[in-house]
Enzyme design. Sequence first.
Site, PDB file in Angstrom:
ATOM      1  N   LYS A 104      69.767  52.589   5.205  1.00 23.40           N
ATOM      2  CA  LYS A 104      70.878  51.898   4.555  1.00 23.40           C
ATOM      3  C   LYS A 104      70.745  51.859   3.038  1.00 23.40           C
ATOM      4  CE  LYS A 104      73.229  50.165   8.196  1.00 23.40           C
ATOM      5  NZ  LYS A 104      74.688  50.315   8.411  1.00 23.40           N
ATOM      6  N   SER A 115      74.463  42.380   9.661  1.00 22.62           N
ATOM      7  CA  SER A 115      73.533  41.744  10.600  1.00 22.62           C
ATOM      8  C   SER A 115      72.111  41.769  10.061  1.00 22.62           C
ATOM      9  CB  SER A 115      73.579  42.462  11.949  1.00 22.62           C
ATOM     10  OG  SER A 115      73.193  43.817  11.807  1.00 22.62           O
ATOM     11  N   ASN A 152      70.274  44.847   8.068  1.00 23.99           N
ATOM     12  CA  ASN A 152      69.752  46.019   7.377  1.00 23.99           C
ATOM     13  C   ASN A 152      70.581  46.409   6.159  1.00 23.99           C
ATOM     14  OD1 ASN A 152      67.526  46.330   9.046  1.00 23.99           O
ATOM     15  ND2 ASN A 152      68.593  47.672  10.476  1.00 23.99           N
ATOM     16  N   ASP A 212      68.275  73.271  15.280  1.00 27.32           N
ATOM     17  CA  ASP A 212      69.539  73.663  15.909  1.00 27.32           C
ATOM     18  C   ASP A 212      70.362  72.462  16.361  1.00 27.32           C
ATOM     19  OD1 ASP A 212      68.032  72.877  18.077  1.00 27.32           O
ATOM     20  OD2 ASP A 212      67.922  74.862  18.976  1.00 27.32           O
ATOM     21  N   GLY A 243      78.507  55.173   9.709  1.00 27.88           N
ATOM     22  CA  GLY A 243      78.303  55.648   8.346  1.00 27.88           C
ATOM     23  C   GLY A 243      77.260  56.744   8.257  1.00 27.88           C
TER      24      GLY A 243
END
Length: 282
Positions: free
Chosen positions: A56, A82, A84, A176, A186
Amino acid sequence: MAASCGVTFVDVLKALERISPFIHKTPIFTSEQANRKCGRQLFFKCENFQKSGSFKARGALNAVLKCQQVKPNVNGVVTHSSGNHGQALAWAAQRANLPCCVVVPQMAPDVKKNAIRGYGAELLECGPKPSDRNEACDKVQDDRNFELIPPYDHVDVIAGQGTIAVELLEQVPFLDAILVPISGGGMSSGICIAAKTIKPDIKIFIVAPKGKRLEECLRTGKRPWEGPPQYLDTIADGIRLQQTGYITTPILMELAEKDVFEMSDEEIIEGMKFSFERMKVH
């Protein structure tokens, strides 16, 4: 890519240039035991070692620094979280010498609340409903003229989170597929934009708690969630939000794989135990 949603790969590269002096380039861990369990070669991007303790920090710092460029006289920043994103925005605002107010639900863990205060931000506790958060944030915006930087549905936050994929594909260019956990989307949408631009054939799979209904969303092209935001009953307290965002969802519809891995609490606990006991990652 994903320019129709207001976020492009150029935005991600500009974000990386903007935040690189202040964040960690997080390491890649490997585990032979994990490889054997899965029958594949796995690489773990350890964003738990990032500033403020999570990815974040990337999006929050990019949004704060970009805000200062566009609005040099900004009074401060506010968000709801909440935990983070609140910690990350508090850290980013401290770096930028800006006042910061974080609205946190009363049931958020004390360790996260204390960390937010530790970065110098003001903490406002609110009720458990998403509407409680929004009302508290609106009041701070109106009373103090602070800039709102939400946890995920914000173009500069998304661009900042996308820098993870740029680093990851520099560190492990032959990947891959990338598996990404999700709450509002996000990080996953930012990673989709960056990774699919760098390597168009790479697959991005989303991992979510049970009950997310994201696969239904990706397969039908419609948001299946109605009414105010709801929270899932899951041990993964940082990704309890059921809905993805109005900006992030179209990006995921366009670029993520339609198959979503939904995990039960038992499976999440098993993965945590493996990480703690075998990989020594806490």
